[in-house]
Scaffold this motif. Structure first.
Motif, mmCIF file in Angstrom:
data_model
loop_
_atom_site.group_PDB
_atom_site.id
_atom_site.type_symbol
_atom_site.label_atom_id
_atom_site.label_comp_id
_atom_site.label_asym_id
_atom_site.label_seq_id
_atom_site.Cartn_x
_atom_site.Cartn_y
_atom_site.Cartn_z
ATOM 1 N N GLY A 225 0.821 -1.212 0.000
ATOM 2 C CA GLY A 225 0.000 0.000 0.000
ATOM 3 C C GLY A 225 0.856 1.264 0.000
ATOM 4 O O GLY A 225 0.551 2.237 -0.697
ATOM 5 N N TYR A 226 1.928 1.250 0.779
ATOM 6 C CA TYR A 226 2.822 2.411 0.824
ATOM 7 C C TYR A 226 3.524 2.580 -0.515
ATOM 8 O O TYR A 226 3.732 3.707 -0.980
ATOM 9 N N ALA A 227 3.908 1.454 -1.143
ATOM 10 C CA ALA A 227 4.551 1.535 -2.456
ATOM 11 C C ALA A 227 3.579 2.094 -3.488
ATOM 12 O O ALA A 227 3.953 2.898 -4.348
ATOM 13 N N ILE A 228 2.294 1.718 -3.367
ATOM 14 C CA ILE A 228 1.270 2.238 -4.288
ATOM 15 C C ILE A 228 1.088 3.744 -4.065
ATOM 16 O O ILE A 228 1.048 4.534 -5.016
ATOM 17 N N ALA A 229 1.022 4.159 -2.797
ATOM 18 C CA ALA A 229 0.848 5.591 -2.503
ATOM 19 C C ALA A 229 2.039 6.378 -3.062
ATOM 20 O O ALA A 229 1.875 7.452 -3.658
ATOM 21 N N ARG A 230 3.237 5.839 -2.872
ATOM 22 C CA ARG A 230 4.449 6.501 -3.367
ATOM 23 C C ARG A 230 4.437 6.596 -4.896
ATOM 24 O O ARG A 230 4.732 7.655 -5.471
ATOM 25 N N ALA A 231 4.051 5.491 -5.542
ATOM 26 C CA ALA A 231 4.033 5.477 -7.012
ATOM 27 C C ALA A 231 2.972 6.447 -7.554
ATOM 28 O O ALA A 231 3.186 7.097 -8.581
ATOM 29 N N CYS A 232 1.840 6.555 -6.854
ATOM 30 C CA CYS A 232 0.783 7.499 -7.291
ATOM 31 C C CYS A 232 1.317 8.930 -7.187
ATOM 32 O O CYS A 232 1.090 9.761 -8.064
ATOM 33 N N ARG A 233 2.010 9.216 -6.087
ATOM 34 C CA ARG A 233 2.583 10.551 -5.896
ATOM 35 C C ARG A 233 3.616 10.844 -6.981
ATOM 36 O O ARG A 233 3.648 11.931 -7.560
ATOM 37 N N GLY A 244 -3.332 1.867 8.573
ATOM 38 C CA GLY A 244 -3.393 1.144 9.844
ATOM 39 C C GLY A 244 -2.007 1.173 10.472
ATOM 40 O O GLY A 244 -1.072 1.744 9.883
ATOM 41 N N PRO A 245 -1.837 0.556 11.651
ATOM 42 C CA PRO A 245 -0.532 0.617 12.326
ATOM 43 C C PRO A 245 0.580 -0.080 11.529
ATOM 44 O O PRO A 245 0.475 -1.264 11.242
ATOM 45 N N THR A 246 1.611 0.669 11.136
ATOM 46 C CA THR A 246 2.775 0.094 10.447
ATOM 47 C C THR A 246 4.014 0.815 10.965
ATOM 48 O O THR A 246 3.907 1.856 11.617
ATOM 49 N N ALA A 247 5.188 0.282 10.599
ATOM 50 C CA ALA A 247 6.436 0.933 11.017
ATOM 51 C C ALA A 247 7.079 1.631 9.828
ATOM 52 O O ALA A 247 8.269 1.916 9.851
ATOM 53 N N LEU A 248 6.309 1.911 8.781
ATOM 54 C CA LEU A 248 6.920 2.431 7.548
ATOM 55 C C LEU A 248 6.966 3.957 7.518
ATOM 56 O O LEU A 248 6.077 4.621 8.080
ATOM 57 N N PRO A 249 7.980 4.542 6.839
ATOM 58 C CA PRO A 249 8.010 5.999 6.708
ATOM 59 C C PRO A 249 6.971 6.462 5.699
ATOM 60 O O PRO A 249 6.693 5.763 4.726
ATOM 61 N N THR A 250 6.404 7.645 5.932
ATOM 62 C CA THR A 250 5.406 8.192 5.001
ATOM 63 C C THR A 250 6.091 8.557 3.687
ATOM 64 O O THR A 250 7.104 9.249 3.705
ATOM 65 N N PRO A 251 5.566 8.089 2.552
ATOM 66 C CA PRO A 251 6.199 8.474 1.287
ATOM 67 C C PRO A 251 6.199 9.992 1.111
ATOM 68 O O PRO A 251 5.258 10.681 1.522
ATOM 69 N N GLY A 253 5.712 13.648 0.076
ATOM 70 C CA GLY A 253 4.630 14.363 -0.621
ATOM 71 C C GLY A 253 3.254 13.767 -0.418
ATOM 72 O O GLY A 253 2.281 14.232 -1.008
ATOM 73 N N VAL A 254 3.151 12.750 0.433
ATOM 74 C CA VAL A 254 1.858 12.090 0.657
ATOM 75 C C VAL A 254 1.289 12.549 1.998
ATOM 76 O O VAL A 254 2.014 12.653 2.985
ATOM 77 N N ARG A 255 -0.032 12.840 2.035
ATOM 78 C CA ARG A 255 -0.666 13.192 3.314
ATOM 79 C C ARG A 255 -1.174 11.906 3.967
ATOM 80 O O ARG A 255 -1.904 11.150 3.324
ATOM 81 N N ARG A 256 -0.722 11.654 5.191
ATOM 82 C CA ARG A 256 -1.066 10.373 5.835
ATOM 83 C C ARG A 256 -2.012 10.582 7.003
ATOM 84 O O ARG A 256 -1.814 11.482 7.823
ATOM 85 N N ILE A 257 -3.036 9.746 7.054
ATOM 86 C CA ILE A 257 -3.969 9.769 8.189
ATOM 87 C C ILE A 257 -3.836 8.418 8.888
ATOM 88 O O ILE A 257 -4.055 7.377 8.261
ATOM 89 N N ASP A 258 -3.444 8.440 10.154
ATOM 90 C CA ASP A 258 -3.274 7.185 10.893
ATOM 91 C C ASP A 258 -4.567 6.751 11.564
ATOM 92 O O ASP A 258 -5.233 7.570 12.200
ATOM 93 N N VAL A 259 -4.887 5.475 11.409
ATOM 94 C CA VAL A 259 -6.043 4.906 12.101
ATOM 95 C C VAL A 259 -5.607 3.604 12.742
ATOM 96 O O VAL A 259 -4.527 3.094 12.439
#
Ligand code: C5P
Length: 423
Positions: A225-233, A244-251, A253-259
């Motif tokens: 999902g993060y790779a998809i968000a990064r590729a879309c950006r 959801g809860p992950t340990a990944l850095p936000t790509p 230029g992407v706005r992230r909402i944590d749930v």
């Protein structure tokens, strides 16, 4: 946190980059940048100004890149004595990092009094510039005028960043970090197939609480999902990532909402898609990659459930979570919806049945069910025209392929609705 090594190795594969280093203290960061660009698959050739060699020695770059470093325009190593032509013709792009105020001014005026500036003037490839200087030098009207001018000339300006400066002052003018510059460089080469599109992506697992310290989750790492968000950006999209809860850095230029829970993810997604505002910022593409829990606990305990010897194990009761993807697909005037699925048998038939059940135009089915946590994946794209498989690749390379396949379908859908509306 750094993005994972092997996953990025194809980002700049086949690209030959000329890294121009000019005389600022940030030249030390250019050594890390050269490494970072190579880590992503590029070959890097360094050209330095004389002043840059006062900060970092040419042998450092030569050792890091495995390529000879050039400083002097009269370098006898180039047979025809035209290093400025020879070097720039082989490059896919020139990146100047750090770019001093002086070098930027030279670029604006087309000065060519050393190898690097002559090379920039003689180039037939894109030029990207990462400014690095003291905040007053950056804010000086002369520099600001020069930067505007470079942009009009088609030069891409990366940064600068804001923060502590080598001179002890704080403000704008710091060079972007090596990883950010490499990320910008990667994005530069990605076709802007989603330019002007607003995209919503979900990623990661959800966590369903049992009590304040326990809960039910799954093995999704969020990597796809993060790779998809990064590729879309990188494809030019304006991306919101509900995670959801992950340990990944936000790509970048992407706005992230944590749930945390599926219910929170549902609320965040519907809120983004139906939110108010003027004009309403509605997403045109929804890519649902999250591994959403099917059930939530209804008898969540407010206190940690105690283990009492001789007492029976607690009973956990469940209710079904809403299907986020299906509810988005059934909104009036929904965005283009893409689902992900892990099916263990008869992928194409079961995948297509799921696609229809959810009411979505495109479903991406993982081939082989153990994709959670891995860096690579292999998928089948299932839409009304049938199924198409994409070969195994690392999740970032695969995400770029998927985004381009999705963008093509989105364009086609737009054309169809324009024709239908008689536009
Ligand atoms: O039904 P299944 O979990 O196999 O479907 C997978 C797809 O549906 C994924 O795109 C997932 O993000 C989405 N989904 C959802 N809400 C749920 C369950 C799945 O959005 N409650």
């Amino acid at each position: 946190m750094r993005l994972h090594e092997s996953a990025l190795s194809t980002d700049l594969q086949g690209r030959h980059l000329l890294l121009g280093v000019t005389g600022g203290v940030a030249a030390y960061k250019a050594a890390e940048l050269a490494r970072e660009l190579q880590r992503r698959g590029a070959t890097v050739q360094v050209v330095m100004t004389e002043a840059a060699t006062r900060f970092v020695g040419a042998p450092t770059f030569q050792a890091l890149t495995g390529e000879p470093v050039f400083v002097d325009q009269w370098d006898a190593r180039v047979d025809n004595n035209m290093a400025h032509i020879d070097l720039s013709r082989r490059a896919d792009a020139i990146l100047i990092a750090p770019a001093t105020a002086d070098f930027i001014a030279k670029l604006v005026h087309g000065l060519a009094d050393d190898l690097l500036s002559t090379m920039c003037l003689a180039r037939d490839c894109p030029l990207l510039v990462a400014p690095a200087m003291n905040r007053q030098m950056w804010q000086n009207p002369a520099t600001q005028r020069n930067v505007v001018r470079l942009r009009t000339d088609g030069v891409q300006i990366l940064g600068p960043d804001s923060g502590d400066q080598a001179c002890g002052e704080t403000g704008d003018g710091r060079m972007l970090e090596a990883e950010d510059l490499a990320e910008e460089m990667t994005a530069f080469f990605v076709p802007k197939r989603l330019a002007g599109r607003r995209v919503l992506v979900t990623a990661g697992p959800t966590f369903e609480a049992i009590d304040p310290v326990r809960g039910i989750t799954n093995l999704s790492s969020g990597k796809m999902g993060y790779a998809i968000a990064r590729a879309c950006r990188q494809a030019g999209g304006d991306v919101v990532l509900v995670s959801g809860p992950t340990a990944l850095p936000t790509p970048q230029g992407v706005r992230r909402i944590d749930v945390v829970s599926a219910m929170q993810m549902h609320e965040a997604v519907i809120g983004e898609l139906t939110g108010s505002g003027s004009p309403p910022r509605r997403q045109q593409l929804f890519i649902s990659v999250a591994a959403v829990a099917d059930w939530r606990v209804t008898n969540v305990s407010g206190q940690k459930i105690k283990k009492v010897e001789g007492k029976p194990a607690p009973k956990i009761e469940f209710a079904q979570n809403p299907d986020i993807l299906a509810s988005v697909a059934h909104l009036p005037d929904p965005p283009y919806c893409v689902g992900f699925a892990a099916e263990s048998e008869d992928l194409e038939r079961n995948g297509d049945a799921k696609r229809r059940r959810k009411g979505i135009p495109l479903l991406i089915a993982n081939i082989g069910h153990q994709t959670f946590g891995r860096d690579d994946n292999e998928v089948l794209l299932i839409d009304e025209a049938g199924a198409q498989s994409l070969p195994r690749a690392n999740k970032h390379a695969l995400a770029r392929e998927l985004v381009s396949a999705i963008a093509m379908r989105l364009d086609r859908q737009d054309q169809k609705s324009e024709a239908r509306d008689g536009r």
